[in-house]
Design a protein around this motif. Structure first.
Motif, PDB file in Angstrom:
ATOM      1  N   GLU A 103       3.676  -1.573   4.955  1.00 22.31           N
ATOM      2  CA  GLU A 103       2.819  -2.539   5.786  1.00 22.31           C
ATOM      3  C   GLU A 103       2.799  -2.499   7.227  1.00 22.31           C
ATOM      4  O   GLU A 103       1.899  -2.883   7.853  1.00 22.31           O
ATOM      5  CB  GLU A 103       3.051  -3.947   5.606  1.00 22.31           C
ATOM      6  CG  GLU A 103       2.257  -5.050   5.851  1.00 22.31           C
ATOM      7  CD  GLU A 103       2.325  -6.571   5.375  1.00 22.31           C
ATOM      8  OE1 GLU A 103       1.620  -7.353   5.580  1.00 22.31           O
ATOM      9  OE2 GLU A 103       3.659  -6.701   4.908  1.00 22.31           O
TER      10      GLU A 103
ATOM     11  N   ASP B 118       6.699  -6.540  -4.573  1.00 19.40           N
ATOM     12  CA  ASP B 118       5.848  -6.300  -3.475  1.00 19.40           C
ATOM     13  C   ASP B 118       4.839  -5.183  -3.836  1.00 19.40           C
ATOM     14  O   ASP B 118       4.383  -4.759  -2.659  1.00 19.40           O
ATOM     15  CB  ASP B 118       6.440  -6.525  -2.266  1.00 19.40           C
ATOM     16  CG  ASP B 118       6.849  -7.855  -2.106  1.00 19.40           C
ATOM     17  OD1 ASP B 118       6.250  -8.902  -2.911  1.00 19.40           O
ATOM     18  OD2 ASP B 118       7.696  -8.068  -1.034  1.00 19.40           O
TER      19      ASP B 118
ATOM     20  N   SER C 118       1.562  -3.334  -4.299  1.00 23.43           N
ATOM     21  CA  SER C 118       0.208  -3.879  -4.252  1.00 23.43           C
ATOM     22  C   SER C 118      -0.860  -2.673  -4.410  1.00 23.43           C
ATOM     23  O   SER C 118      -0.543  -1.590  -4.280  1.00 23.43           O
ATOM     24  CB  SER C 118       0.141  -4.599  -3.123  1.00 23.43           C
ATOM     25  OG  SER C 118      -0.008  -3.879  -1.962  1.00 23.43           O
TER      26      SER C 118
ATOM     27  N   ASP D  17      -2.614  -2.122  -2.024  1.00 28.85           N
ATOM     28  CA  ASP D  17      -2.389  -1.306  -0.621  1.00 28.85           C
ATOM     29  C   ASP D  17      -1.435  -0.104  -0.765  1.00 28.85           C
ATOM     30  O   ASP D  17      -1.668   1.106  -0.019  1.00 28.85           O
ATOM     31  CB  ASP D  17      -2.167  -2.397   0.497  1.00 28.85           C
ATOM     32  CG  ASP D  17      -3.086  -3.266   0.798  1.00 28.85           C
ATOM     33  OD1 ASP D  17      -4.214  -2.799   0.734  1.00 28.85           O
ATOM     34  OD2 ASP D  17      -3.013  -4.365   1.344  1.00 28.85           O
TER      35      ASP D  17
ATOM     36  N   ILE E 185       4.058  -5.467 -11.776  1.00 32.54           N
ATOM     37  CA  ILE E 185       3.673  -5.903 -10.762  1.00 32.54           C
ATOM     38  C   ILE E 185       2.870  -7.131 -11.189  1.00 32.54           C
ATOM     39  O   ILE E 185       1.947  -7.493 -12.149  1.00 32.54           O
ATOM     40  CB  ILE E 185       2.353  -5.132 -10.086  1.00 32.54           C
ATOM     41  CG1 ILE E 185       2.843  -3.820  -9.817  1.00 32.54           C
ATOM     42  CG2 ILE E 185       1.699  -5.756  -9.007  1.00 32.54           C
ATOM     43  CD1 ILE E 185       1.902  -2.803  -9.185  1.00 32.54           C
TER      44      ILE E 185
ATOM     45  N   HIS F  56       3.007 -10.903  -8.458  1.00 27.94           N
ATOM     46  CA  HIS F  56       2.401 -11.640  -7.514  1.00 27.94           C
ATOM     47  C   HIS F  56       1.186 -11.112  -6.801  1.00 27.94           C
ATOM     48  O   HIS F  56       0.095 -11.779  -6.453  1.00 27.94           O
ATOM     49  CB  HIS F  56       3.600 -11.906  -6.570  1.00 27.94           C
ATOM     50  CG  HIS F  56       3.170 -12.813  -5.548  1.00 27.94           C
ATOM     51  ND1 HIS F  56       3.098 -14.183  -5.431  1.00 27.94           N
ATOM     52  CD2 HIS F  56       2.512 -12.608  -4.107  1.00 27.94           C
ATOM     53  CE1 HIS F  56       2.564 -14.642  -4.230  1.00 27.94           C
ATOM     54  NE2 HIS F  56       2.344 -13.548  -3.536  1.00 27.94           N
ATOM     55  N   ALA F  57       1.386  -9.756  -6.349  1.00 28.57           N
ATOM     56  CA  ALA F  57       0.203  -9.279  -5.779  1.00 28.57           C
ATOM     57  C   ALA F  57      -1.137  -9.133  -6.710  1.00 28.57           C
ATOM     58  O   ALA F  57      -2.163  -9.567  -6.105  1.00 28.57           O
ATOM     59  CB  ALA F  57       0.695  -7.785  -5.215  1.00 28.57           C
ATOM     60  N   LEU F  58      -0.995  -8.748  -7.837  1.00 28.06           N
ATOM     61  CA  LEU F  58      -1.951  -8.473  -8.732  1.00 28.06           C
ATOM     62  C   LEU F  58      -2.577  -9.604  -9.125  1.00 28.06           C
ATOM     63  O   LEU F  58      -3.805  -9.802  -8.996  1.00 28.06           O
ATOM     64  CB  LEU F  58      -1.670  -7.820 -10.156  1.00 28.06           C
ATOM     65  CG  LEU F  58      -2.543  -7.312 -10.948  1.00 28.06           C
ATOM     66  CD1 LEU F  58      -2.188  -5.987 -11.800  1.00 28.06           C
ATOM     67  CD2 LEU F  58      -3.221  -8.478 -12.158  1.00 28.06           C
TER      68      LEU F  58
ATOM     69  N   SER G  22      -2.682 -12.260  -7.121  1.00 27.54           N
ATOM     70  CA  SER G  22      -3.343 -12.810  -5.792  1.00 27.54           C
ATOM     71  C   SER G  22      -4.625 -12.085  -5.646  1.00 27.54           C
ATOM     72  O   SER G  22      -5.525 -12.712  -5.091  1.00 27.54           O
ATOM     73  CB  SER G  22      -2.406 -12.637  -4.654  1.00 27.54           C
ATOM     74  OG  SER G  22      -1.279 -13.366  -4.864  1.00 27.54           O
ATOM     75  N   GLU G  23      -4.538 -10.587  -5.959  1.00 23.29           N
ATOM     76  CA  GLU G  23      -5.549 -10.003  -5.594  1.00 23.29           C
ATOM     77  C   GLU G  23      -6.784 -10.376  -6.475  1.00 23.29           C
ATOM     78  O   GLU G  23      -7.984 -10.113  -6.301  1.00 23.29           O
ATOM     79  CB  GLU G  23      -5.449  -8.471  -5.556  1.00 23.29           C
ATOM     80  CG  GLU G  23      -4.453  -7.913  -4.560  1.00 23.29           C
ATOM     81  CD  GLU G  23      -3.775  -6.838  -4.855  1.00 23.29           C
ATOM     82  OE1 GLU G  23      -3.102  -6.116  -3.962  1.00 23.29           O
ATOM     83  OE2 GLU G  23      -3.376  -6.394  -5.969  1.00 23.29           O
TER      84      GLU G  23
ATOM     85  N   TYR H  58      -5.987  -0.460 -10.479  1.00 20.58           N
ATOM     86  CA  TYR H  58      -4.696   0.023 -10.641  1.00 20.58           C
ATOM     87  C   TYR H  58      -4.441   1.231 -11.642  1.00 20.58           C
ATOM     88  O   TYR H  58      -3.841   2.301 -11.166  1.00 20.58           O
ATOM     89  CB  TYR H  58      -3.771  -1.078 -11.054  1.00 20.58           C
ATOM     90  CG  TYR H  58      -3.265  -1.925 -10.272  1.00 20.58           C
ATOM     91  CD1 TYR H  58      -3.540  -3.282  -9.945  1.00 20.58           C
ATOM     92  CD2 TYR H  58      -2.208  -1.680  -9.327  1.00 20.58           C
ATOM     93  CE1 TYR H  58      -3.064  -4.195  -9.053  1.00 20.58           C
ATOM     94  CE2 TYR H  58      -1.644  -2.621  -8.532  1.00 20.58           C
ATOM     95  CZ  TYR H  58      -2.059  -3.806  -8.142  1.00 20.58           C
ATOM     96  OH  TYR H  58      -1.521  -4.542  -7.307  1.00 20.58           O
TER      97      TYR H  58
END
Length: 237
Positions: free
Chosen positions: A162, A191, A193, A195, A212, A214-216, A218-219, A232
């Motif tokens: 990041e 973490d 994602s 990105d 995965i 949290h990111a998935l 949230s996205e 993904y």
């Protein structure tokens, strides 16, 4: 192709925040598999603040891909795992009050303990994976425990990526190469994602599975969960 296992802890957190059964955890697990996810991961904690122990039992008959249960192998957790017999158990050295996983095992210091736990899992036909930092000594220590796989703890990679530091993957590549030499399967999580997942996948040799959550989730709020799963899968080919 690297398999995608979706961690559904955040779905349970959302459900628990209002009581009742919305969103329906079991329906979400079924839908994720129907959308193409190749595994479902849960990480029950002693206080059951997200995944409840009953959820773990209920999911057994629902999950038809790979069922991965993560957690600290305290007696209550091990009783659960040995009753359910999931496809895989991922051993994580969580403190009881940890918000989320924040370190891998010291596989040298805890070697004897891990050997005992892993042997018990293997006697029950459960594939084992242990959460480790990308440190050669810990990878080599993991081999001595008899585990089938390691799960690389990827928070530091994600943080560096990041910031624009692609060299942050170097220690993970070295660790993966050594794991391959030792015959250990390689999973990864924390973490990851949309990105950073493609870059990670392209640089880690023989990456078998990513977990995965949290990111998935949230996205998915922005993009829609079916669309995210397929994105993904395309990036993991």
């Amino acid at each position: 192709m690297t398999k995608l296992s979706v961690n559904i802890n955040k779905i349970a957190t959302l459900r628990n925040s209002r009581g009742g059964n919305v969103p329906n955890l079991l329906k979400v697990a079924q839908d994720l598999e129907n959308f193409g996810a190749q595994g479902i991961t849960i990480h029950p904690r002693p206080d059951e603040r997200h995944i409840k122990y009953q959820d773990a039992f209920d999911l057994k008959s629902i999950v038809h891909t790979e069922y991965n249960i993560e957690g600290n192998p305290i007696p209550k957790f091990m009783d659960l795992v040995l009753q359910i017999k999931p496809t895989q158990v991922t051993l994580v050295p969580d403190a009881d009050d940890a918000i989320t996983s924040n370190a891998g095992w010291n596989t040298v210091k805890h070697k004897d303990f891990l050997i005992d736990v892993i042997n018990e899992c293997k006697r029950n036909g459960i594939r084992t994976s242990i959460f480790v930092d990308p440190v050669l000594e810990m990878i080599e220590g993991a081999k001595e425990t008899g585990t089938d796989r390691i799960e690389l703890y990827t928070e530091e990679f994600a943080k560096q990526y990041e910031l624009g530091n692609t060299k942050g993957i170097d220690s993970y590549v070295v660790a993966a190469v050594r794991a391959n030499e030792l015959g250990l399967g390689i999973n990864a999580g924390h973490d990851l994602s949309l990105d950073n997942i493609q870059f990670f996948k392209e640089n880690i040799p023989n990456l078998l599975e990513v977990s995965i959550g949290h990111a998935l989730i949230s996205e998915s709020i922005y993009l829609g969960i079916e669309n995210v799963v397929n994105m993904y899968l395309q990036k993991l080919k």
